[in-house]
Write a protein that holds these residues in place. Sequence first.
Motif, short mmCIF file in Angstrom:
data_model
loop_
_atom_site.label_atom_id
_atom_site.label_comp_id
_atom_site.label_asym_id
_atom_site.label_seq_id
_atom_site.Cartn_x
_atom_site.Cartn_y
_atom_site.Cartn_z
N SER A 29 -19.18 -50.99 -30.51
CA SER A 29 -19.34 -50.38 -29.54
C SER A 29 -19.92 -51.46 -28.25
CB SER A 29 -20.11 -48.84 -29.38
OG SER A 29 -20.03 -48.52 -28.43
N ASP A 32 -21.46 -49.24 -23.15
CA ASP A 32 -20.75 -48.40 -22.09
C ASP A 32 -19.91 -47.28 -22.93
OD1 ASP A 32 -21.79 -49.56 -19.82
OD2 ASP A 32 -20.27 -50.77 -19.62
N GLY A 33 -20.19 -47.44 -24.21
CA GLY A 33 -19.40 -46.47 -25.20
C GLY A 33 -17.96 -47.05 -25.61
N GLU A 34 -17.35 -47.89 -25.07
CA GLU A 34 -16.27 -48.48 -25.32
C GLU A 34 -16.28 -49.05 -27.09
OE1 GLU A 34 -13.16 -52.52 -24.44
OE2 GLU A 34 -14.47 -51.79 -22.95
N THR A 35 -15.15 -48.52 -27.65
CA THR A 35 -15.24 -48.94 -29.12
C THR A 35 -13.95 -49.91 -29.65
OG1 THR A 35 -14.26 -46.90 -29.67
CG2 THR A 35 -16.67 -46.85 -29.73
N ASN A 134 -21.07 -45.38 -30.67
CA ASN A 134 -20.98 -45.06 -29.20
C ASN A 134 -22.17 -45.84 -28.85
OD1 ASN A 134 -23.54 -43.81 -30.13
ND2 ASN A 134 -22.56 -42.16 -30.93
N ALA A 135 -22.12 -45.59 -27.46
CA ALA A 135 -23.39 -46.37 -26.66
C ALA A 135 -24.75 -46.47 -27.21
CB ALA A 135 -23.27 -45.92 -25.16
N SER A 136 -25.17 -45.18 -27.61
CA SER A 136 -26.48 -44.92 -28.26
C SER A 136 -26.60 -45.60 -29.38
CB SER A 136 -26.63 -43.53 -28.36
OG SER A 136 -27.96 -43.28 -29.08
#
Length: 150
Positions: A29, A32-35, A134-136
């Motif tokens: 990821s 920004d959360g793009e996977t 995910n972004a986290s």
Amino acid sequence: MLIIFFVSFIALFIFYKLPYNIEQDYTASTLDGETIKIQVELKGYRNFFTPTRFKGIMVIDHEVYDVFEPDRADRLMTKLKQKMNGDIYFPIVANKNRTKSDDFYIILWTDPKFKKLYLIHAKNDSRYFAPATNASSANQVSGEIQQYLK
């Protein structure tokens, strides 16, 4: 006694030089959360005087990429110093058909077993961290590897 030492040394040398397999499957990821999905199938090649090298394939979002080591012009003493520091050579991940010159990834950091990975897609400058869904979790992996980035 000397023969036992010599045979042990030769056995250790042969065992150390054997390539080792690396197989990993994970999601990467961006912050920004793009996977993307990544499947790694590599061999690691250890040497006594130079950092570990890698060769094989990576499947990134169903696209097959070659993983290879670019030619390096480093002198032997530089390579030996890198080896002593525990450095590894990070490979280039290039599109298998090589028709798209900007469709490649650059690995900025990984551990010797590719359990964690930080790479950039040259086409759009996206920075991926793995394993992260995910972004986290990407932010967490980023924090864990900061100490290794120079």
